[in-house]
Design an enzyme around this catalytic site. Structure first.
Site, PDB file in Angstrom:
ATOM      1  N   CYS A 212     -72.636  25.878 -89.639  1.00  0.00           N
ATOM      2  CA  CYS A 212     -74.039  25.528 -89.853  1.00  0.00           C
ATOM      3  C   CYS A 212     -74.367  24.042 -89.610  1.00  0.00           C
ATOM      4  O   CYS A 212     -74.471  23.631 -88.465  1.00  0.00           O
ATOM      5  CB  CYS A 212     -74.488  25.998 -91.228  1.00  0.00           C
TER       6      CYS A 212
ATOM      7  N   HIS B 181     -72.186  31.320 -93.126  1.00  0.00           N
ATOM      8  CA  HIS B 181     -71.498  30.929 -94.352  1.00  0.00           C
ATOM      9  C   HIS B 181     -70.996  32.218 -94.990  1.00  0.00           C
ATOM     10  O   HIS B 181     -71.023  33.271 -94.400  1.00  0.00           O
ATOM     11  CB  HIS B 181     -72.488  30.296 -95.341  1.00  0.00           C
TER      12      HIS B 181
END
Ligand code: GLN
Length: 254
Positions: A95, A195
């Site tokens: 990310c 994630h």
């Protein structure tokens, strides 16, 4: 002879969202189960450390403010990191870090953070956050395997023409919510928005990274098979959740 791997964990105090640190627990455990000695070396801003002994570099996600905290330090490491990547150093970035491996990230505030230019991509924050469970189909394996994770980002990432995505979005938003691409792969670098933690419920990706790290250090990369029934069950449950959540969202809009 015992096998040994060093993982450099870049900025663990600043870049760690939604259980990213769990990736380190999963990879350590799977290494230990194969009697591979695995050391995790945290690197904080300002630490004088080079990447000569790094077999796998891990970077987690971070909010815009966290990315700004590490941006200057990261930029100082740009030349060395680019060189290492070119000779095959494995990198796994999630990310916020995935965004920083690109050319630039324009944050929600409008501030433009210059990236490492390792991946030919750029990211611009949008006005809507892209949040939810996601499933992608990933061609790193034949046949393609699914990867499942959780995404939460304002940034919309666009890959340059020669850069391959990590996978195709089956459920979720991926890089930008438009082109069905998720993440990116260049040499042994994997960047992703997922994630989760990602690795515990995608054990094939954990083993892929272990294999790459062993190969990079010129060691035997054969990995004994493990009993993955619990991990596979967790994976299936996460796919099921992502699918039913998307269905619910669609039918509530209809
Ligand atoms: N700050 C970035 C964004 O919102 C990254 C967030 C994250 O790492 N989850 O796009």
């Amino acid at each position: 002879m015992s096998r040994q791997i060093n993982i450099y964990h870049l900025y663990p105090s600043q870049l760690n969202l939604y259980g990213d640190r769990g990736n380190m627990l999963a990879i350590s455990r799977r290494a230990r189960w194969r009697n591979i000695e695995l050391q995790i070396i945290p690197i904080e801003p300002g630490d004088q450390i080079n990447f000569d002994r790094c077999d796998l570099l891990f970077m987690g996600g971070g909010q815009d403010s966290d990315q700004l905290l590490v941006a200057a330090d990261l930029k100082k490491r740009q030349a060395e990191m680019r060189q290492a990547v070119e000779i095959g150093m494995p990198v796994f970035a999630v990310c916020g870090s995935f965004q920083l491996l690109g050319n630039h990230y324009t944050a929600v505030s409008g501030e433009k953070i210059s990236g490492l230019e390792i991946l030919d991509l750029y990211t611009e924050a949008g006005d809507k956050r892209l949040i939810g469970n996601a499933v992608i189909s990933c061609p790193l394996w034949q046949p393609a395997q699914t990867l499942v994770g959780f995404e939460n980002h304002a940034g919309k990432t666009y890959l340059g023409p020669g850069l391959k995505p990590l996978g195709t979005v089956l459920y979720g938003f991926g890089n930008n919510g438009q082109d069905k691409k998720e993440g990116a792969v260049y040499k042994n670098v994997i960047g992703t928005y997922l994630h989760g933690s990602l690795l515990p419920k995608n054990p094939w990706l954990t083993d892929y990274l272990l294999t790459k790290a062993l190969e990079y250090r010129g060691q035997d990369s054969t990995l004994e098979k493990l009993d993955d029934s619990t991990e596979t069950e967790a994976h299936r449950a996460a796919v099921y959740l992502a699918r039913s959540w998307r269905h619910r969202m669609r039918s509530s809009r209809a």
